[in-house]
Design a protein around this motif. Sequence first.
Motif, short mmCIF file in Angstrom:
data_model
loop_
_atom_site.label_atom_id
_atom_site.label_comp_id
_atom_site.label_asym_id
_atom_site.label_seq_id
_atom_site.Cartn_x
_atom_site.Cartn_y
_atom_site.Cartn_z
N VAL A 157 0.64 -1.31 -0.02
CA VAL A 157 -0.27 0.05 0.08
C VAL A 157 0.81 1.20 0.16
N ILE A 158 1.98 1.19 0.47
CA ILE A 158 2.99 2.36 0.60
C ILE A 158 3.30 2.80 -0.86
N ALA A 159 3.63 1.66 -1.55
CA ALA A 159 4.04 1.89 -2.88
C ALA A 159 2.99 2.24 -3.67
N LEU A 160 1.74 1.86 -3.65
CA LEU A 160 0.68 2.40 -3.96
C LEU A 160 0.20 3.88 -3.88
N TRP A 161 0.38 4.22 -2.69
CA TRP A 161 0.28 5.36 -2.30
C TRP A 161 1.38 6.45 -2.79
N TYR A 162 2.48 5.72 -2.98
CA TYR A 162 3.70 6.61 -3.72
C TYR A 162 3.13 6.72 -5.15
N ARG A 163 2.85 5.68 -5.81
CA ARG A 163 2.39 5.57 -7.38
C ARG A 163 0.95 6.85 -7.28
N ASP A 164 0.39 6.79 -6.34
CA ASP A 164 -0.62 8.03 -6.46
C ASP A 164 -0.36 9.30 -6.10
N GLY A 165 0.91 9.61 -5.98
CA GLY A 165 1.43 10.78 -5.81
C GLY A 165 1.54 11.51 -4.23
N MET A 166 1.39 10.36 -3.42
CA MET A 166 1.68 10.59 -2.06
C MET A 166 0.41 11.61 -1.49
N PRO A 167 -0.84 11.17 -1.87
CA PRO A 167 -1.55 12.37 -1.38
C PRO A 167 -1.85 12.66 0.29
#
Length: 184
Positions: A157-167
């Motif tokens: 999920v941290i990788a996904l959050w990073y991919r999402d632009g760290m909202p």
Amino acid sequence: MWPWGHLAVAYLLYTLYTRRRYGRPPRALPVIALAVGSQFPDLIDKPLGWSLGVLPGGRTLAHSVFFAALLVPVVYALALRFDHVELAVAFVFGHVCHLLTDIPPDVTTNGPAELTFLFWPVLEQPEYEEVGSILEGFLRYSMGSYEWGQLGLCVVVIALWYRDGMPGFAYARLTLARYVPVGR
């Protein structure tokens, strides 16, 4: 489930929701509301139950569906009043994810008695090992397969959050910088 597990599940499901509903990753303020909502039951119950002894345990009042039934309309009414429905949806999303992820993985073998915490105070909470304080709870913590699974999910999920632009990260950092002087 531990705080990072609650947050990971909530973010994973919320980002899937926002991508499907809006065609984009989550925005900063709703992610912050989601994070608070995903921790909200423990922020109320753990201190009141474990540290202050006001509640009979760490999964009672704010973990109850009765509390949620009162909380959701209040949050939604405030959201309508201040025109922040997306924040309310994110907060409630996090809160509900917390309740669902607190259902023990062994509920299938131990039966519905494991779910009684959701109906406190009408039903008694399941028997848990007594914890004297929040710090004591963390110090007793041990890593089993369930905990390793949570940790693995957090990494994904941290990788996904990073991919999402760290909202939420930049907003939280700027807000903290206003109130907490760093350096000099």
